[in-house]
Design a protein around this motif. Structure first.
Motif, PDB file in Angstrom:
ATOM      1  N   ALA A  78      19.695  29.186   2.914  1.00 40.49           N
ATOM      2  CA  ALA A  78      19.293  29.281   4.319  1.00 40.49           C
ATOM      3  C   ALA A  78      19.576  27.976   5.051  1.00 40.49           C
ATOM      4  CB  ALA A  78      17.814  29.642   4.420  1.00 40.49           C
ATOM      5  N   ALA A  79      19.316  26.859   4.392  1.00 40.29           N
ATOM      6  CA  ALA A  79      19.568  25.555   5.013  1.00 40.29           C
ATOM      7  C   ALA A  79      21.061  25.346   5.242  1.00 40.29           C
ATOM      8  CB  ALA A  79      19.003  24.444   4.139  1.00 40.29           C
ATOM      9  N   MET A  80      21.882  25.735   4.289  1.00 38.33           N
ATOM     10  CA  MET A  80      23.329  25.583   4.424  1.00 38.33           C
ATOM     11  C   MET A  80      23.866  26.466   5.556  1.00 38.33           C
ATOM     12  SD  MET A  80      24.151  23.198   2.476  1.00 38.33           S
ATOM     13  CE  MET A  80      25.901  23.301   2.677  1.00 38.33           C
ATOM     14  N   LYS A  99      24.942  25.393  13.165  1.00 37.09           N
ATOM     15  CA  LYS A  99      24.798  24.271  14.090  1.00 37.09           C
ATOM     16  C   LYS A  99      26.137  23.574  14.293  1.00 37.09           C
ATOM     17  CE  LYS A  99      22.303  20.015  15.092  1.00 37.09           C
ATOM     18  NZ  LYS A  99      23.308  19.649  16.034  1.00 37.09           N
ATOM     19  N   ALA A 100      26.880  23.392  13.217  1.00 36.09           N
ATOM     20  CA  ALA A 100      28.190  22.741  13.325  1.00 36.09           C
ATOM     21  C   ALA A 100      29.129  23.573  14.211  1.00 36.09           C
ATOM     22  CB  ALA A 100      28.791  22.535  11.947  1.00 36.09           C
ATOM     23  N   ALA A 101      29.120  24.884  14.034  1.00 36.18           N
ATOM     24  CA  ALA A 101      29.964  25.758  14.855  1.00 36.18           C
ATOM     25  C   ALA A 101      29.547  25.685  16.322  1.00 36.18           C
ATOM     26  CB  ALA A 101      29.891  27.193  14.343  1.00 36.18           C
ATOM     27  N   ASP A 148      28.025  23.164  17.796  1.00 33.01           N
ATOM     28  CA  ASP A 148      28.398  21.839  18.296  1.00 33.01           C
ATOM     29  C   ASP A 148      29.896  21.766  18.603  1.00 33.01           C
ATOM     30  OD1 ASP A 148      25.767  21.093  18.046  1.00 33.01           O
ATOM     31  OD2 ASP A 148      26.069  19.877  16.233  1.00 33.01           O
ATOM     32  N   GLU A 149      30.712  22.412  17.762  1.00 31.22           N
ATOM     33  CA  GLU A 149      32.151  22.444  17.990  1.00 31.22           C
ATOM     34  C   GLU A 149      32.485  23.173  19.279  1.00 31.22           C
ATOM     35  OE1 GLU A 149      35.359  23.860  15.248  1.00 31.22           O
ATOM     36  OE2 GLU A 149      34.011  22.976  13.760  1.00 31.22           O
ATOM     37  N   ARG A 150      31.857  24.337  19.493  1.00 30.03           N
ATOM     38  CA  ARG A 150      32.093  25.103  20.726  1.00 30.03           C
ATOM     39  C   ARG A 150      31.635  24.317  21.951  1.00 30.03           C
ATOM     40  NH1 ARG A 150      30.182  29.200  17.456  1.00 30.03           N
ATOM     41  NH2 ARG A 150      28.148  29.117  18.443  1.00 30.03           N
ATOM     42  N   ASP A 151      30.499  23.641  21.829  1.00 28.78           N
ATOM     43  CA  ASP A 151      29.974  22.853  22.938  1.00 28.78           C
ATOM     44  C   ASP A 151      30.926  21.709  23.280  1.00 28.78           C
ATOM     45  OD1 ASP A 151      27.816  22.243  24.832  1.00 28.78           O
ATOM     46  OD2 ASP A 151      27.486  20.460  23.581  1.00 28.78           O
TER      47      ASP A 151
END
Length: 80
Positions: A9-11, A17-19, A21-24
């Motif tokens: 779940a953490a992974m 979150k990384a995805a 942040d990338e889109r943002d």
């Protein structure tokens, strides 16, 4: 077993979150490019338009975000 589920779940959360942040970050670059593409200064407008063309090819661009960028790019290229 519970620790394995918690780790999974953490992974998953980190990947999401990384995805996000990338889109943002992509959208911030797209906004910069669109703003520069709409400039009245020809050199600034050229740089913005070129940046938009590069951003349109990135796989980060998807769905409505990519369509907004492509519409702005088409508008600016028609004005040349």
């Amino acid at each position: 077993m519970a620790s394995g589920l918690a780790f999974s779940a953490a992974m998953l959360s980190l990947r999401q979150k990384a995805a996000h942040d990338e889109r943002d970050a992509w959208w911030k670059r797209a906004q910069w490019a669109i703003d520069h593409g709409l400039s009245t200064h020809p050199d600034t407008r050229f740089v913005g338009t070129e940046a938009m063309q590069v951003l349109a090819l990135e796989t980060t661009a998807s769905g409505p975000d990519a369509e907004v960028l492509k519409a702005a790019l088409a508008y600016l290229l028609d004005k040349r």
